[in-house]
Design a protein around this motif. Structure first.
Motif, PDB file in Angstrom:
ATOM      1  N   SER A 240      15.587  39.338 -96.242  1.00  0.00           N
ATOM      2  CA  SER A 240      16.234  40.113 -95.179  1.00  0.00           C
ATOM      3  C   SER A 240      15.227  40.910 -94.362  1.00  0.00           C
ATOM      4  O   SER A 240      15.620  41.704 -93.502  1.00  0.00           O
ATOM      5  CB  SER A 240      17.280  41.074 -95.770  1.00  0.00           C
ATOM      6  N   MET A 241      13.929  40.698 -94.629  1.00  0.00           N
ATOM      7  CA  MET A 241      12.896  41.436 -93.906  1.00  0.00           C
ATOM      8  C   MET A 241      11.611  40.610 -93.925  1.00  0.00           C
ATOM      9  O   MET A 241      11.344  39.886 -94.883  1.00  0.00           O
ATOM     10  CB  MET A 241      12.666  42.796 -94.572  1.00  0.00           C
ATOM     11  N   ILE A 242      10.839  40.710 -92.868  1.00  0.00           N
ATOM     12  CA  ILE A 242       9.536  40.044 -92.779  1.00  0.00           C
ATOM     13  C   ILE A 242       8.472  41.135 -92.727  1.00  0.00           C
ATOM     14  O   ILE A 242       8.576  42.063 -91.922  1.00  0.00           O
ATOM     15  CB  ILE A 242       9.445  39.144 -91.531  1.00  0.00           C
ATOM     16  N   VAL A 243       7.471  41.025 -93.602  1.00  0.00           N
ATOM     17  CA  VAL A 243       6.414  42.038 -93.655  1.00  0.00           C
ATOM     18  C   VAL A 243       5.114  41.432 -93.127  1.00  0.00           C
ATOM     19  O   VAL A 243       4.676  40.374 -93.592  1.00  0.00           O
ATOM     20  CB  VAL A 243       6.210  42.568 -95.087  1.00  0.00           C
ATOM     21  N   ILE A 244       4.527  42.114 -92.150  1.00  0.00           N
ATOM     22  CA  ILE A 244       3.300  41.647 -91.501  1.00  0.00           C
ATOM     23  C   ILE A 244       2.083  42.319 -92.151  1.00  0.00           C
ATOM     24  O   ILE A 244       2.029  43.547 -92.255  1.00  0.00           O
ATOM     25  CB  ILE A 244       3.333  41.963 -89.995  1.00  0.00           C
ATOM     26  N   HIS A 245       1.112  41.495 -92.558  1.00  0.00           N
ATOM     27  CA  HIS A 245      -0.104  41.981 -93.228  1.00  0.00           C
ATOM     28  C   HIS A 245      -1.348  41.483 -92.478  1.00  0.00           C
ATOM     29  O   HIS A 245      -1.292  40.496 -91.749  1.00  0.00           O
ATOM     30  CB  HIS A 245      -0.218  41.411 -94.650  1.00  0.00           C
ATOM     31  N   THR A 246      -2.466  42.139 -92.741  1.00  0.00           N
ATOM     32  CA  THR A 246      -3.778  41.548 -92.461  1.00  0.00           C
ATOM     33  C   THR A 246      -4.526  41.416 -93.781  1.00  0.00           C
ATOM     34  O   THR A 246      -4.414  42.266 -94.671  1.00  0.00           O
ATOM     35  CB  THR A 246      -4.609  42.390 -91.483  1.00  0.00           C
ATOM     36  N   CYS A 247      -5.302  40.342 -93.879  1.00  0.00           N
ATOM     37  CA  CYS A 247      -5.963  40.000 -95.132  1.00  0.00           C
ATOM     38  C   CYS A 247      -7.064  40.986 -95.511  1.00  0.00           C
ATOM     39  O   CYS A 247      -7.472  41.042 -96.667  1.00  0.00           O
ATOM     40  CB  CYS A 247      -6.593  38.612 -95.021  1.00  0.00           C
ATOM     41  N   GLU A 248      -7.597  41.713 -94.525  1.00  0.00           N
ATOM     42  CA  GLU A 248      -8.847  42.480 -94.704  1.00  0.00           C
ATOM     43  C   GLU A 248      -9.982  41.534 -95.087  1.00  0.00           C
ATOM     44  O   GLU A 248     -10.846  41.857 -95.909  1.00  0.00           O
ATOM     45  CB  GLU A 248      -8.670  43.603 -95.729  1.00  0.00           C
ATOM     46  N   GLY A 249      -9.990  40.383 -94.455  1.00  0.00           N
ATOM     47  CA  GLY A 249     -11.002  39.366 -94.656  1.00  0.00           C
ATOM     48  C   GLY A 249     -10.655  38.150 -93.829  1.00  0.00           C
ATOM     49  O   GLY A 249      -9.616  38.115 -93.154  1.00  0.00           O
ATOM     50  N   GLU A 250     -11.527  37.128 -93.898  1.00  0.00           N
ATOM     51  CA  GLU A 250     -11.243  35.932 -93.110  1.00  0.00           C
ATOM     52  C   GLU A 250     -10.279  35.011 -93.846  1.00  0.00           C
ATOM     53  O   GLU A 250     -10.014  35.174 -95.032  1.00  0.00           O
ATOM     54  CB  GLU A 250     -12.557  35.223 -92.716  1.00  0.00           C
ATOM     55  N   TYR A 251      -9.789  34.011 -93.148  1.00  0.00           N
ATOM     56  CA  TYR A 251      -8.639  33.198 -93.571  1.00  0.00           C
ATOM     57  C   TYR A 251      -8.853  32.438 -94.889  1.00  0.00           C
ATOM     58  O   TYR A 251      -8.039  32.540 -95.814  1.00  0.00           O
ATOM     59  CB  TYR A 251      -8.323  32.235 -92.436  1.00  0.00           C
ATOM     60  N   SER A 252      -9.943  31.679 -94.993  1.00  0.00           N
ATOM     61  CA  SER A 252     -10.126  30.842 -96.182  1.00  0.00           C
ATOM     62  C   SER A 252     -10.256  31.688 -97.442  1.00  0.00           C
ATOM     63  O   SER A 252      -9.675  31.371 -98.489  1.00  0.00           O
ATOM     64  CB  SER A 252     -11.364  29.948 -96.027  1.00  0.00           C
ATOM     65  N   GLY A 253     -11.042  32.764 -97.352  1.00  0.00           N
ATOM     66  CA  GLY A 253     -11.175  33.643 -98.498  1.00  0.00           C
ATOM     67  C   GLY A 253      -9.845  34.275 -98.861  1.00  0.00           C
ATOM     68  O   GLY A 253      -9.575  34.544-100.040  1.00  0.00           O
ATOM     69  N   CYS A 254      -8.988  34.478 -97.862  1.00  0.00           N
ATOM     70  CA  CYS A 254      -7.686  35.101 -98.098  1.00  0.00           C
ATOM     71  C   CYS A 254      -6.774  34.182 -98.903  1.00  0.00           C
ATOM     72  O   CYS A 254      -6.298  34.547 -99.972  1.00  0.00           O
ATOM     73  CB  CYS A 254      -7.051  35.455 -96.755  1.00  0.00           C
ATOM     74  N   TRP A 255      -6.542  32.971 -98.388  1.00  0.00           N
ATOM     75  CA  TRP A 255      -5.629  32.110 -99.149  1.00  0.00           C
ATOM     76  C   TRP A 255      -6.260  31.672-100.465  1.00  0.00           C
ATOM     77  O   TRP A 255      -5.556  31.434-101.454  1.00  0.00           O
ATOM     78  CB  TRP A 255      -5.125  30.930 -98.321  1.00  0.00           C
ATOM     79  N   GLY A 256      -7.616  31.575-100.492  1.00  0.00           N
ATOM     80  CA  GLY A 256      -8.287  31.230-101.738  1.00  0.00           C
ATOM     81  C   GLY A 256      -8.050  32.272-102.816  1.00  0.00           C
ATOM     82  O   GLY A 256      -7.922  31.933-104.008  1.00  0.00           O
TER      83      GLY A 256
END
Length: 532
Positions: A240-256
């Motif tokens: 019922s809600m969408i939360v917006i974040h920033t990784c505090e890093g670049e993309y690959s390191g984030c999902w990794g």
């Protein structure tokens, strides 16, 4: 956040406004604003403005390829001096142009003879430290320093990425793709801040596995990279809600990091910096682990108060974005891709597409998180989501940050005497405040009416004990002041407060927040106005 940041331009604007109609109060000397608390701005700074000499000096001193140093910085931070902030427990905050963290930052400082504090905050010291650390890694590996491709293992070690697929993706599709494509950063006056010339080079590093990439189970445009870090939503809870974040890093390191079982964190989605790729990690029907707080509706405009005390993860879908809360702006491609994703999530789960149901991590967890930061373009982001979902609204929100406004519909003007405020609970991206004085120095929220009509005006502020108890909002229809509404900004903060309903002519109208209250030692808060 100022409508016009340049003081000379602000003065010109003030003259222009004066020409548009009578000002309500006489002029007086500029005041000295005070507000408590008033945290320092977290806006990232590209300082000094000329980065090329600093890259060249650090690279030459430590015998490191200048292009490699620049490419690492561009891939990690887009050449911004980021200020460390924690997003994931167990991952140290990243600092500076190279996003150095934890032990690596300390080792880099020691090798270069710089203090840890200087490496965190000073661009020259930071690049010297990073180059010293890269050089030390290169010595250990006994690599051929003249071979740019041979530096890939060194750059991989500096990244700190532990997941092998994420690391290979970072090296080949991130860092070395940047080297082959080149990049440039331009200052606001058109001068060059940094330039990376493209070079034909291949990384001497294991390539990402060749396999068919499955589409996300809920969002076909995403790559499915399932995380083990999730559980089922408790009975009775759905998104019922969408939360917006920033990784505090670049993309690959984030999902990794988010697919690593040891991290014990996750999100449903991660959007890369350019918007060219989205990863889905957790099904929307399941509970990802992205917010470490229970819900408090007083932080969110008293919306959904029935969820008070419930873990936000029970009912939220989390979207991480490659980047930092302290960065000065977000790439248009990333915002566009994220808006399409949010539209899809909201439509599939019947989530209202407004700023109470698509919210910042920092709003829901203000004690320990600030992401996505003051420069996330909330108004245009929500507008894009509604546009992609085919919904329109006659409601206009005028934020205190014109970067968030569709200036064809609404904008704000303040003088250089108004000061940035960032205390928790603001709408959009921060707010302006100024001390109460017997002077004419209003914050003017302009809004455009395509046709004459009757509208209700709401105002948003951040409450506090030093706020005015009688902040005067002047309602101006065309060039006529039709009402003055005085409100206490000591109460009812972080929510919309109705000022009243009036008739307005077609064209530009405005709501003016005056500083002239007759009070001493108080401030007035100009945060946002809603016209509905």
């Amino acid at each position: 956040m100022h409508a016009i940041r340049n003081p000379l331009a602000a003065a010109a604007a003030a003259l222009a406004l004066a020409a548009c109609g009578p000002q309500p109060q006489p002029e007086a000397p500029a005041p000295t604003p005070t507000e408590t608390p008033a945290p320092s701005s977290t806006t990232a700074q590209r300082t000094p403005r000329e980065l090329d000499p600093l890259f060249a000096q650090a690279a030459a001193e430590f015998n490191v390829p200048e292009s490699l140093l620049k490419a690492i910085s561009y891939t990690q931070t887009h050449w911004q001096m980021v200020e460390g902030s924690e997003e994931f427990p167990g991952m140290a905050p990243a600092y500076g142009l190279l996003a150095l963290r934890g032990d690596a930052l300390a080792e880099a400082a020691s090798l270069s003879g710089e203090s840890v504090d200087a490496v965190r905050t000073d661009a020259r010291a930071h690049l010297r430290a990073g180059a010293a650390l890269l050089s030390a890694y290169a010595t250990e590996l006994k690599l051929d320093r003249s071979d740019l491709g041979a530096w890939a293992p060194v750059a991989a070690r500096l990244s700190g990425i532990s997941d092998s697929e994420a690391l290979a993706t970072y090296i080949h599709r991130g860092l070395y793709a940047t080297l082959r494509q080149g990049a440039v950063a331009i200052n606001e006056d058109g001068s060059s801040a940094a330039t990376l010339e493209p070079v034909d080079v291949q990384a001497q590093f294991e390539a990402p596995p060749v396999k068919a990439q499955a589409a996300g189970p809920n969002y076909a445009a995403a790559v499915w990279r399932p995380s083990p870090n999730y559980n089922a939503r408790p009975s009775g809870y759905s998104p019922s809600m969408i939360v917006i974040h920033t990784c505090e890093g670049e993309y690959s390191g984030c999902w990794g990091w988010l697919v690593n079982s040891a991290s014990q964190v996750s999100a449903h989605y991660v959007v890369n910096e350019s918007g060219s790729e989205v990863s889905q990690l957790v099904r929307e029907a399941d509970r990802a682990w992205h917010v470490g707080a229970t819900y408090d509706c007083s932080l969110n405009g008293n919306t959904s108060c029935g969820l008070n005390g419930v873990s936000v993860n029970h009912f939220a879908v989390g979207i991480e974005h490659g980047g930092f809360a302290s960065q000065s702006s977000f790439p248009a491609g990333q915002i566009d891709t994220s808006a399409k994703l949010s539209c899809d999530i909201a439509r599939d789960n019947s989530i209202p597409k407004d700023s109470y149901h698509i919210v910042a991590h920092g709003r829901l967890q203000p004690a320990s998180r600030t992401d996505p930061g003051p420069n996330w373009p909330w108004s245009s982001y929500i507008s894009k989501i509604n546009s992609y979902c085919g919904t329109t609204s006659s409601t206009i929100v005028v934020d205190s940050n014109n970067a968030n406004n569709d200036t064809a519909k609404g904008y704000i003007n303040v003088s250089a005497n108004w000061v940035d405020g960032t205390s928790a609970g603001y709408y959009g991206s921060g707010y302006w405040y100024a001390s109460t004085q017997a002077i004419s120095d209003t914050a003017d929220f302009y809004f455009y009416m395509p046709a004459a009509g009757t509208k209700t005006i709401d105002a948003w502020w951040v409450a506090g004990t030093n706020r005015s108890a009688a902040a005067p909002f002047l309602i101006v229809a065309g060039s006529t002041t039709v009402a003055t509404v005085k409100v206490s900004q000591q109460i009812n903060g972080s929510q919309w407060n109705t000022l009243g309903t009036w008739s307005f002519p077609a064209g530009w109208n405005k709501v003016m927040l005056s500083r002239w209250t007759g009070e001493a030692s108080s401030v007035v808060i100009a945060d946002a106005i809603r016209i509905r």
